[in-house]
Design an enzyme around this catalytic site. Structure first.
Site, PDB file in Angstrom:
ATOM      1  N   HIS A   4     -11.832  56.736  47.443  1.00 40.46           N
ATOM      2  CA  HIS A   4     -11.572  56.546  46.013  1.00 40.46           C
ATOM      3  C   HIS A   4     -12.485  57.488  45.225  1.00 40.46           C
ATOM      4  O   HIS A   4     -13.682  57.578  45.510  1.00 40.46           O
ATOM      5  CB  HIS A   4     -11.843  55.094  45.632  1.00 40.46           C
ATOM      6  CG  HIS A   4     -11.525  54.813  44.188  1.00 40.46           C
ATOM      7  ND1 HIS A   4     -10.243  54.681  43.725  1.00 40.46           N
ATOM      8  CD2 HIS A   4     -12.331  54.674  43.116  1.00 40.46           C
ATOM      9  CE1 HIS A   4     -10.267  54.469  42.428  1.00 40.46           C
ATOM     10  NE2 HIS A   4     -11.520  54.464  42.021  1.00 40.46           N
TER      11      HIS A   4
ATOM     12  N   ILE B 157      -0.364  50.212  45.702  1.00 41.90           N
ATOM     13  CA  ILE B 157      -1.127  48.978  45.896  1.00 41.90           C
ATOM     14  C   ILE B 157      -0.480  48.224  47.047  1.00 41.90           C
ATOM     15  O   ILE B 157       0.745  48.087  47.103  1.00 41.90           O
ATOM     16  CB  ILE B 157      -1.126  48.150  44.595  1.00 41.90           C
ATOM     17  CG1 ILE B 157      -1.934  48.904  43.532  1.00 41.90           C
ATOM     18  CG2 ILE B 157      -1.694  46.764  44.839  1.00 41.90           C
ATOM     19  CD1 ILE B 157      -1.878  48.275  42.160  1.00 41.90           C
TER      20      ILE B 157
ATOM     21  N   SER C 113      -5.110  66.967  50.694  1.00 36.71           N
ATOM     22  CA  SER C 113      -6.308  67.745  51.041  1.00 36.71           C
ATOM     23  C   SER C 113      -7.316  66.893  51.818  1.00 36.71           C
ATOM     24  O   SER C 113      -8.014  67.414  52.695  1.00 36.71           O
ATOM     25  CB  SER C 113      -6.944  68.355  49.791  1.00 36.71           C
ATOM     26  OG  SER C 113      -7.573  67.386  48.996  1.00 36.71           O
TER      27      SER C 113
ATOM     28  N   LEU D 129      -8.216  45.376  44.450  1.00 36.91           N
ATOM     29  CA  LEU D 129      -7.975  46.812  44.268  1.00 36.91           C
ATOM     30  C   LEU D 129      -9.288  47.601  44.221  1.00 36.91           C
ATOM     31  O   LEU D 129     -10.136  47.345  43.355  1.00 36.91           O
ATOM     32  CB  LEU D 129      -7.185  47.045  42.967  1.00 36.91           C
ATOM     33  CG  LEU D 129      -6.900  48.521  42.638  1.00 36.91           C
ATOM     34  CD1 LEU D 129      -5.961  49.143  43.657  1.00 36.91           C
ATOM     35  CD2 LEU D 129      -6.348  48.661  41.233  1.00 36.91           C
ATOM     36  N   ASP D 130      -9.453  48.524  45.153  1.00 35.36           N
ATOM     37  CA  ASP D 130     -10.649  49.368  45.259  1.00 35.36           C
ATOM     38  C   ASP D 130     -11.925  48.528  45.324  1.00 35.36           C
ATOM     39  O   ASP D 130     -13.010  49.003  44.965  1.00 35.36           O
ATOM     40  CB  ASP D 130     -10.722  50.374  44.095  1.00 35.36           C
ATOM     41  CG  ASP D 130      -9.510  51.299  44.076  1.00 35.36           C
ATOM     42  OD1 ASP D 130      -9.038  51.687  45.153  1.00 35.36           O
ATOM     43  OD2 ASP D 130      -9.020  51.623  42.971  1.00 35.36           O
TER      44      ASP D 130
HETATM   45  C1  GAR Z   1      -8.172  62.155  46.026  1.00 38.53           C
HETATM   46  O1  GAR Z   1      -9.034  62.537  44.984  1.00 38.53           O
HETATM   47  C2  GAR Z   1      -8.377  60.686  46.358  1.00 38.53           C
HETATM   48  O2  GAR Z   1      -9.700  60.269  46.252  1.00 38.53           O
HETATM   49  C3  GAR Z   1      -7.518  60.029  45.324  1.00 38.53           C
HETATM   50  O3  GAR Z   1      -6.378  60.843  45.219  1.00 38.53           O
HETATM   51  C4  GAR Z   1      -6.717  62.179  45.563  1.00 38.53           C
HETATM   52  C5  GAR Z   1      -5.784  62.624  46.654  1.00 38.53           C
HETATM   53  O4  GAR Z   1      -5.947  63.988  46.900  1.00 38.53           O
HETATM   54  N1  GAR Z   1      -7.181  58.702  45.701  1.00 38.53           N
HETATM   55  C6  GAR Z   1      -7.008  57.719  44.824  1.00 38.53           C
HETATM   56  O5  GAR Z   1      -7.100  57.855  43.626  1.00 38.53           O
HETATM   57  C7  GAR Z   1      -6.678  56.381  45.455  1.00 38.53           C
HETATM   58  N2  GAR Z   1      -6.592  55.385  44.448  1.00 38.53           N
HETATM   59  P1  GAR Z   1      -5.444  64.603  48.265  1.00 38.53           P
HETATM   60  O6  GAR Z   1      -3.967  64.224  48.410  1.00 38.53           O
HETATM   61  O7  GAR Z   1      -5.606  66.075  48.091  1.00 38.53           O
HETATM   62  O8  GAR Z   1      -6.285  64.050  49.371  1.00 38.53           O
END
Ligand code: GAR
Length: 231
Positions: free
Chosen positions: A125, A108, A29, A160-161
């Site tokens: 994030h 990672i 998304s 990380l992050d």
């Molecule tokens: C999002 O909430 C993004 O911030 C998170 O995964 C989701 C992906 O949703 N990312 C992380 O947690 C990275 N460590 P999406 O595939 O619908 O964009």
């Protein structure tokens, strides 16, 4: 611009289109929101290629339907993280991207990889970094009784992050929230801030020198620029 004999503009004088490559692992998304911004001319570059490390990632279908080239580099086919990252880096290098956007890319990356693309890697994030690096961000915010949650776009470093935040959006935590309802509220602002941060990068408004991130020449706070709803 120099006009050629035929009256058209010489190719070398046309603005060079900047190249963006997307990395994702799932639903996509955030990638969709970047694509929408790109289609509206609001991203400052074109998304040329989308790479997933997972078969069946929804983001691959989104890219395919939009006519964007896709690649699958399935991490399960690699014996080590280093081997996966080497192949990923090879594909990226072949495109010379101005920016690599991680859009729900749940791997990672090795220090070598991050170094190779330093200053050209953005991630989003789902927390108010530096709070809650890693996974389960929403549940951890709820468990701690936080009043706010949010999302942060940041440059990727070896930590990380932990790379410098560019842009951060806050949302309230409402009574009765669970991780699911909170994630949905945060996701809505993710979709707003990621295209803005990408455009700042693509239009040269961000500089990252010796670990200090500046926007328009002014050092950003440790949380990045705080997003406020446009009027
Ligand atoms: C999002 O909430 C993004 O911030 C998170 O995964 C989701 C992906 O949703 N990312 C992380 O947690 C990275 N460590 P999406 O595939 O619908 O964009």
């Amino acid at each position: 611009a120099v006009a050629t004999a035929s009256g058209s503009t010489a190719a070398e004088d046309l603005p060079v289109t900047q190249r963006i490559v997307g990395l994702l692992s799932g639903r996509g998304s955030n990638f969709q929101s970047l694509l929408n911004a790109s289609a509206a001319g609001l991203l400052g570059g074109n998304i040329d290629l989308v790479i997933s490390n997972r078969t069946g990632a929804g983001g691959l279908n989104i890219a395919h339907d939009a006519g964007i080239e896709t690649a699958l580099i399935d991490h399960q086919n690699y014996p080590t993280r280093e081997a996966f990252d080497r192949d990923l880096a090879g594909v990226l290098d072949s495109r010379s991207p101005d920016l690599v956007v991680l859009a729900g890319f749940m791997r990672i990356l090795t220090a070598d990889f991050v170094e190779r693309f330093a200053g050209r890697l953005l991630n989003i994030h789902p927390s108010l970094l530096p709070l809650y690096a890693g996974l389960n961000t929403h549940q951890r915010a709820l468990d701690n009784g936080d009043t706010h949650a949010g999302a942060t776009v940041h440059y990727v470093t070896g930590e990380l992050d932990g790379g410098p935040p560019v842009l951060q959006a806050r949302v309230p935590i409402e009574p009765g929230d669970d991780a699911h309802t909170l994630a949905a509220r945060v996701l809505a602002v993710e979709h707003q801030i990621y295209p803005v941060a990408v455009k700042w990068h693509m239009t040269g408004r961000l500089t990252l020198i010796d670990g200090t991130l500046r926007k328009d020449g002014v050092a950003l706070p440790a949380t990045g620029h705080l997003w406020e709803e446009p009027l």
